[in-house]
Design a protein around this motif. Structure first.
Motif, mmCIF file in Angstrom:
data_model
loop_
_atom_site.group_PDB
_atom_site.id
_atom_site.type_symbol
_atom_site.label_atom_id
_atom_site.label_comp_id
_atom_site.label_asym_id
_atom_site.label_seq_id
_atom_site.Cartn_x
_atom_site.Cartn_y
_atom_site.Cartn_z
ATOM 1 N N ASN A 48 0.690 -1.244 -0.259
ATOM 2 C CA ASN A 48 0.155 -0.114 -0.078
ATOM 3 C C ASN A 48 0.782 1.356 -0.085
ATOM 4 O OD1 ASN A 48 -2.734 -1.041 0.254
ATOM 5 N ND2 ASN A 48 -1.960 -1.791 2.154
ATOM 6 N N GLU A 49 1.853 0.957 0.549
ATOM 7 C CA GLU A 49 3.239 2.520 0.674
ATOM 8 C C GLU A 49 3.480 2.205 -0.781
ATOM 9 O OE1 GLU A 49 2.692 4.266 3.196
ATOM 10 O OE2 GLU A 49 1.726 3.028 4.693
ATOM 11 N N GLU A 50 4.380 1.208 -0.902
ATOM 12 C CA GLU A 50 4.175 1.332 -2.609
ATOM 13 C C GLU A 50 3.104 2.255 -3.395
ATOM 14 O OE1 GLU A 50 5.949 -2.058 -3.712
ATOM 15 O OE2 GLU A 50 7.642 -2.688 -2.174
ATOM 16 N N TYR A 51 2.123 1.736 -3.252
ATOM 17 C CA TYR A 51 1.408 2.328 -4.559
ATOM 18 C C TYR A 51 1.462 4.063 -4.312
ATOM 19 C CZ TYR A 51 -3.235 2.491 -6.783
ATOM 20 O OH TYR A 51 -4.300 3.295 -7.647
ATOM 21 N N LEU A 52 1.330 3.997 -2.991
ATOM 22 C CA LEU A 52 0.568 5.597 -2.454
ATOM 23 C C LEU A 52 2.608 6.351 -2.897
ATOM 24 C CD1 LEU A 52 0.441 8.179 -1.039
ATOM 25 C CD2 LEU A 52 1.145 7.713 1.456
ATOM 26 N N PHE A 53 3.386 5.725 -2.931
ATOM 27 C CA PHE A 53 4.512 6.595 -3.762
ATOM 28 C C PHE A 53 4.743 6.629 -4.912
ATOM 29 C CE2 PHE A 53 8.724 6.539 -5.166
ATOM 30 C CZ PHE A 53 9.913 6.889 -4.446
#
Length: 226
Positions: A48-53
């Protein structure tokens, strides 16, 4: 059908692997210190954090250039470590087989750095783009113009000088009035000649009574008639 899908995706995966790898052309390394920045409130770095980045990088590219059509799928991440660090590249949305020049990616990141930092609750010290120089915060401008501050200081000094001169003049006038009053009091006692030197009354001489010299007084007594 599955075999056909694999045949389509496999070359794409190979192409992505060639585009995104350490020290690849137009690739940037990112290092995050989430635990250092947030302590007990640190979050886990996951998909999820990778997607946000990816979304934030795509947002930065589109905001940097109105002609950019960058999608989340155009941002590729690779070599993700647990610490957390990784590399990323931005592919050309029109061709998808070449990367966007690093200068454009750098300019977009610098332009939107504060937005990216805010999204991850980090700062430039805890979210580092290693090949992108840090952006300095704009200098804080005082709410009052500098010239107005200088003018106020000069005006205060002038007013203070005027007040000092007025007070000094009043004190000098009071001193002169006091000396004049003392002189008048001495003169009111009688026909007295008052000698004033340097503003100080000297010994008064009574002109009516006169002044008897002790030497001549002794001679008068000796020759007094019987």
């Amino acid at each position: 059908m599955l075999r056909v899908l694999l045949l389509i995706l496999f070359p794409v995966a190979i192409a992505d692997a060639e585009l995104c790898k350490p020290d690849a052309q137009n690739a940037f390394k990112v290092r995050l210190s989430i635990k250092t920045a947030l302590g007990d409130n640190a979050y886990a770095w996951d998909a999820n954090e990778e997607y946000l980045f990816k979304a934030m990088v795509a947002f930065a590219m589109r905001r940097y250039s109105s002609k950019s059509k960058t999608q989340i799928s155009n941002v590729l991440l690779c070599n993700v470590t647990d610490r957390v660090s990784f590399w990323f590249v931005v592919t050309d949305s029109s061709k998808n087989v070449t990367t966007v020049p690093g200068s454009e990616v750098e300019a977009a990141i610098r332009m939107n750095r504060h937005r990216i930092n805010s999204a991850f609750l980090l700062s430039e010290k805890t979210l580092q783009f290693l090949k992108i120089t840090s952006t300095l915060s704009p200098p804080v401008e005082p709410s009052t113009p500098v010239w107005l501050i200088v003018f106020g200081v000069v005006l205060c000094l002038i007013v203070a000088g005027i007040v000092f001169l007025v007070v000094a003049g009043i004190q000098q006038r009071k001193k002169k009035n006091k000396e004049s009053t003392e002189r008048e009091n001495l003169e009111e006692k009688g026909d007295v000649t008052v000698t004033v030197e340097n503003g100080i009354p000297c010994e008064a001489l009574d002109l009516k009574a006169g002044h008897i010299n002790g030497v001549f007084a002794a001679d008068d007594e000796r020759f007094t008639s019987l």
